[in-house]
Scaffold this motif. Structure first.
Motif, short mmCIF file in Angstrom:
data_model
loop_
_atom_site.label_atom_id
_atom_site.label_comp_id
_atom_site.label_asym_id
_atom_site.label_seq_id
_atom_site.Cartn_x
_atom_site.Cartn_y
_atom_site.Cartn_z
N GLN A 1 0.84 -1.20 0.00
CA GLN A 1 0.00 0.00 0.00
C GLN A 1 0.87 1.25 0.00
N LYS A 2 1.94 1.22 0.79
CA LYS A 2 2.84 2.38 0.84
C LYS A 2 3.53 2.56 -0.52
N ALA A 3 3.89 1.44 -1.13
CA ALA A 3 4.53 1.52 -2.46
C ALA A 3 3.58 2.15 -3.48
N GLN A 4 2.29 1.80 -3.34
CA GLN A 4 1.29 2.38 -4.25
C GLN A 4 1.20 3.90 -4.06
N ILE A 5 1.28 4.31 -2.80
CA ILE A 5 1.19 5.75 -2.52
C ILE A 5 2.41 6.47 -3.11
N ILE A 6 3.57 5.82 -3.03
CA ILE A 6 4.77 6.41 -3.65
C ILE A 6 4.55 6.56 -5.16
N ALA A 7 4.01 5.51 -5.79
CA ALA A 7 3.76 5.57 -7.24
C ALA A 7 2.80 6.70 -7.59
N THR A 8 1.91 7.02 -6.64
CA THR A 8 0.93 8.10 -6.88
C THR A 8 1.57 9.49 -6.77
N LEU A 9 2.57 9.61 -5.91
CA LEU A 9 3.10 10.94 -5.59
C LEU A 9 4.47 11.25 -6.19
N ILE A 10 5.18 10.26 -6.68
CA ILE A 10 6.59 10.43 -7.03
C ILE A 10 6.81 11.50 -8.11
N HIS A 11 5.83 11.69 -8.99
CA HIS A 11 6.03 12.67 -10.08
C HIS A 11 5.49 14.04 -9.69
N GLN A 12 5.25 14.24 -8.40
CA GLN A 12 4.81 15.53 -7.85
C GLN A 12 3.59 16.07 -8.61
N PRO A 13 2.49 15.32 -8.57
CA PRO A 13 1.31 15.73 -9.35
C PRO A 13 0.60 16.93 -8.73
N ASP A 14 -0.06 17.70 -9.57
CA ASP A 14 -0.84 18.85 -9.09
C ASP A 14 -2.23 18.42 -8.64
N LEU A 15 -2.71 17.33 -9.21
CA LEU A 15 -4.01 16.77 -8.80
C LEU A 15 -3.78 15.34 -8.31
N ILE A 16 -4.20 15.09 -7.09
CA ILE A 16 -4.00 13.76 -6.49
C ILE A 16 -5.36 13.15 -6.21
N VAL A 17 -5.60 11.99 -6.79
CA VAL A 17 -6.88 11.30 -6.58
C VAL A 17 -6.57 10.01 -5.85
N VAL A 18 -7.04 9.91 -4.62
CA VAL A 18 -6.73 8.72 -3.83
C VAL A 18 -8.02 8.04 -3.38
N ASP A 19 -8.10 6.78 -3.65
CA ASP A 19 -9.29 6.00 -3.29
C ASP A 19 -8.90 5.08 -2.14
N GLU A 20 -9.51 5.25 -1.01
CA GLU A 20 -9.19 4.51 0.22
C GLU A 20 -7.68 4.48 0.49
N PRO A 21 -7.10 5.65 0.74
CA PRO A 21 -5.63 5.69 0.91
C PRO A 21 -5.12 5.03 2.19
N PHE A 22 -6.02 4.80 3.16
CA PHE A 22 -5.56 4.25 4.44
C PHE A 22 -5.79 2.75 4.56
N LEU A 23 -6.26 2.16 3.48
CA LEU A 23 -6.59 0.74 3.50
C LEU A 23 -5.34 -0.10 3.79
N GLY A 24 -5.42 -0.94 4.80
CA GLY A 24 -4.33 -1.87 5.09
C GLY A 24 -3.18 -1.27 5.87
N LEU A 25 -3.32 -0.02 6.31
CA LEU A 25 -2.22 0.63 7.02
C LEU A 25 -2.43 0.55 8.53
N ASP A 26 -1.34 0.40 9.28
CA ASP A 26 -1.43 0.42 10.73
C ASP A 26 -1.53 1.88 11.19
N PRO A 27 -1.83 2.12 12.49
CA PRO A 27 -2.02 3.51 12.95
C PRO A 27 -0.82 4.42 12.67
#
Lengths: 417, 307
Positions: free
Chosen positions: B140-166
């Motif tokens: 899940q964290k790797a997916q978030i990196i793939a979403t943000l690595i190119h420094q996008p101006d628009l970020i669309v995240v669907d259930e970004p906290f799924l599977g993450l510990d506190p």
């Protein structure tokens, strides 16, 4: 263009990193040898029709006996090894010699032999397939004694002992003996290599597409790459991998032929026609793109690899037809069936290249066939591109005949609209 | 306020006989975290896919970065889809580099940025592992990196906290807030209403393919406030004129008002009393989860009644 290049590079890299790819690449030649050269080798040893001198030279060391009640055999033909046939005065003594192992079989020539022509063979080990050569030798001895003419007796056994074959077909490049079964291994091998190179690389295409659906990377990719770009990058990347595989096989085969002076002597005499490699590569490329686009479309529709591969056999069926009918290519490479298969676009990639390897095909035929193949490939790429859509690539719907028919109808309507 | 990063108007999308989205409209502005909410099957994912030009709409207008979404603009978008995944049989680092280069980064820049992100997400030592050998949270964290690595101006995240510990949930929340502060536009779809309340400025609630609730979170909560007030202070608040019911909850008083009685009437009545001292007086607001449930269930009940 940049995205196509990135997908292309990714496909090449990931395929070349697969252990299964290299295992297949290096184990496949062994399969080709096992399925083409070895059967030919066995066939030559088993079914090659022997001449009379070959029979005499290769006769079993164990002698045969005979009891000549008709009094026909006065002498053995000149040069006939006397130890091969032993005369016994009666059947009891011949039976005793058989029991003692002095002879492996004996012939009973009855008193009315001249009238009936019947001879009885008694063999210690009955087999429907043994004693045939021995029978020929006895026939030779009987003919010689009945005719009193050695030359005539030999002719009756072997009417065409010294035929010189002269082909009236257009001149071929091959100096190899056309009767040598090794020569037939070459077109078989060519056919198999083309078939496997096309179907394996096209199969990689199916797996690549379906895996991106299965592992849910398709949606991320679709925000960066157009579906058509994705398809094109994959087709080109996997095509280059397939060319590398083909080069390894062809190069490996060439090296093996040059290094081996024993088994492959006949094969080294077999010279492929000028320009064969160019034709082979062209037919391979168009064949690969055609079948990769078909299997790619299947991959776009299938929700997983299992469902996709269920339809693979049907998709590659046309390529299999020349393999099933391979004797048509070795026995009559310019016959109607082989010619028709080599002109039909879906069977041409294997059929025409096989014909080109064994026969002198008139130039217009590969040209027309290749043009037809190129046109068909273009149509199939257009058609398959219609299946590379976001809604198919993101769909989990199962793949069945009903869905395929609906999709094809939808695409056809779209194309005609 | 500058123009919206995303503007959807009257969006419709059907799949054969199925109407996935029938009328969805909203605007999302730079520097805000916008909640895209709705029950399962409401049409959220279809809305996102149409917005991102993965699907073509049947009707409606879509403007992203002020106009039609072309290929160049797509590289300014980071998308974490609901149904996500990575190449399971490939190693983590080359997978993320590949996805980053598809977003327009050159390989050297991608590798440099990736190293920073991997270290921040505590994945650097796992970069040579195959994705399938990573835990679900790591993937899940790797997916978030793939979403943000190119420094996008628009970020669309669907259930970004799924599977993450506190701990990692807090890290991702911090990163999302950082992105917002950097002026980026964030659209977040989640069923975790407390996360929406904590992060989002505005929301749209989609139900059965339609926008049924749209606006600022505080305003919506205020609009859905029940006819009640919450009072904290000293004294007995059980007998207040105009209050139908008074109950004590966690040290505060929850007063249910009689019909026709406003919170202002209650405040005046309490202010006139000498036996009580008011320390806090506020209109009782329902939680976003209560609003979500009441709207969705209310719509369902309404449709059932109509039928």
């Amino acid at each position: 263009m940049r995205n196509i290049g990135l997908v292309l590079r990714h496909e090449i890299k990931t395929t070349l990193e697969k252990r299964s790819f290299w295992l297949t690449t290096f184990l496949f030649p062994l399969f080709i040898i096992a399925s083409t050269v070895l059967p030919q080798l066995l066939a030559r040893d088993t079914f090659q029709e022997p001449g009379l001198d070959t029979l005499l030279a290769a006769a079993q060391p164990q002698s045969a006996g005979y009891v000549d009640a008709a009094g026909v055999i006065a002498a053995l033909p000149p040069g006939f090894p006397p130890e091969l046939l032993r005369a016994y005065p009666d059947e009891a003594s011949a039976q005793a010699a058989l029991a003692a192992g002095e002879v492996g079989q004996y012939y009973l020539i009855p008193a009315d032999f001249v009238a009936t022509g019947d001879v009885v063979l008694v063999d210690s080990h009955f087999s429907a397939f043994t004693g045939l050569d021995g029978g020929t030798l006895m026939e030779y001895v009987l003919n010689y004694n009945l005719l009193g003419d050695l030359a005539l007796a030999r002719l009756l056994i072997d009417p065409t002992p010294s035929v010189t074959m002269q082909s009236i077909a257009p001149a071929t490049q091959n100096s190899a003996d056309p009767d040598d079964p090794f020569v037939f291994a070459v077109p078989f091998a060519v056919m198999f290599i083309l078939f496997f190179a096309i179907t394996m690389s096209a199969g990689f295409m199916l797996q690549s597409v379906v895996k991106e659906k299965e592992n849910r990377t398709a949606e991320i990719l679709l925000l960066s790459v157009r579906p058509r770009e994705l398809m094109l990058g994959k087709v080109l990347g996997l095509g280059l991998v397939a060319l590398l595989q083909l080069a390894i096989w062809m190069g490996g085969g060439w090296l093996a032929l040059n290094q081996s002076g024993n088994v492959a002597t006949a094969l080294t005499d077999f010279t492929l026609p000028a320009g064969f490699a160019i034709w082979a590569v062209l037919y391979f490329l168009f064949g690969y793109i055609l079948y990769a686009s078909v299997l790619g479309a299947l991959g776009a529709l299938a929700p997983n690899v299992r469902e996709g591969t269920q339809f693979t056999f049907l998709a590659i069926l046309p390529l299999l037809v020349p393999i099933w009918l391979n004797t048509a290519f070795t026995q009559a490479p310019d016959g109607a069936l082989a010619t028709a298969l080599s002109l039909f676009p879906l069977t041409a990639p294997t059929a025409m290249v096989t014909r080109l390897s064994i026969s002198h095909v008139p130039l217009w035929q590969p040209v027309v066939s290749l043009a037809g193949l190129a046109g068909t490939t273009y149509l199939f790429v257009l058609l398959s591109g219609r299946f590379f859509r976001a809604d198919t690539l993101l769909s989990d719907a199962s793949l069945n005949w009903g869905r395929i028919v609906r999709e094809v109808r939808g695409v056809r309507l779209h194309l005609t609209a | 306020m500058s123009g919206p990063t995303v503007s959807l108007t009257g969006l419709c999308k059907t799949f054969g006989p199925v109407k996935a989205v029938t009328d969805v409209s909203f605007d999302v502005y730079p520097g805000e975290i916008f909640g895209l909410l709705g029950p399962n099957g409401a049409g959220k994912t279809t809305t996102i896919r149409v917005m991102l030009d993965i699907y073509r709409p049947d009707h409606g207008q879509i403007a992203v970065f002020g106009g039609r979404l072309d290929e160049g603009k797509k590289n300014r978008i980071g998308y974490l889809p609901e149904e996500r995944g990575l190449y399971k049989d490939l190693k983590l680092e080359p997978t993320l580099v590949y996805l980053a280069t598809l977003k327009g980064l050159d390989e050297a820049t991608a590798r440099k940025r990736l190293a920073d992100w991997l270290q921040r997400f505590d994945l650097y030592d796992h970069r040579h592992k195959k994705v399938q050998d990573l835990s679900r949270g790591m993937q899940q964290k790797a997916q978030i990196i793939a979403t943000l690595i190119h420094q996008p101006d628009l970020i669309v995240v669907d259930e970004p906290f799924l599977g993450l510990d506190p701990v990692n949930t807090r890290l991702v929340k911090t990163i999302i807030e950082e992105q917002r502060q950097a002026g980026r536009t964030i659209i977040m779809s989640t069923h975790q209403m407390y996360q929406v309340e904590a992060l989002c400025n505005r929301i749209v609630l989609i139900d059965r393919g339609r926008s049924v609730l749209y606006g600022e979170v505080e305003q919506i909560k205020h609009d859905f406030a029940g006819n009640a007030v919450v009072v904290a202070g000293q004294g007995d608040f059980s007998q207040v004129p105009g209050a139908l019911e008074a109950r004590r909850e966690n040290g505060t008083w929850h007063l249910a008002l009689a019909p026709g009685v406003s919170s202002q009437d209650i405040f005046r009545a309490l202010a006139a009393r000498d036996d009580v001292k008011i320390e806090r007086f506020e209109i009782a607001e329902p939680s976003l989860e209560d609003i979500f449930v009441s709207v969705v269930q209310g719509a369902g009940a309404g449709e059932a009644a109509d039928a």
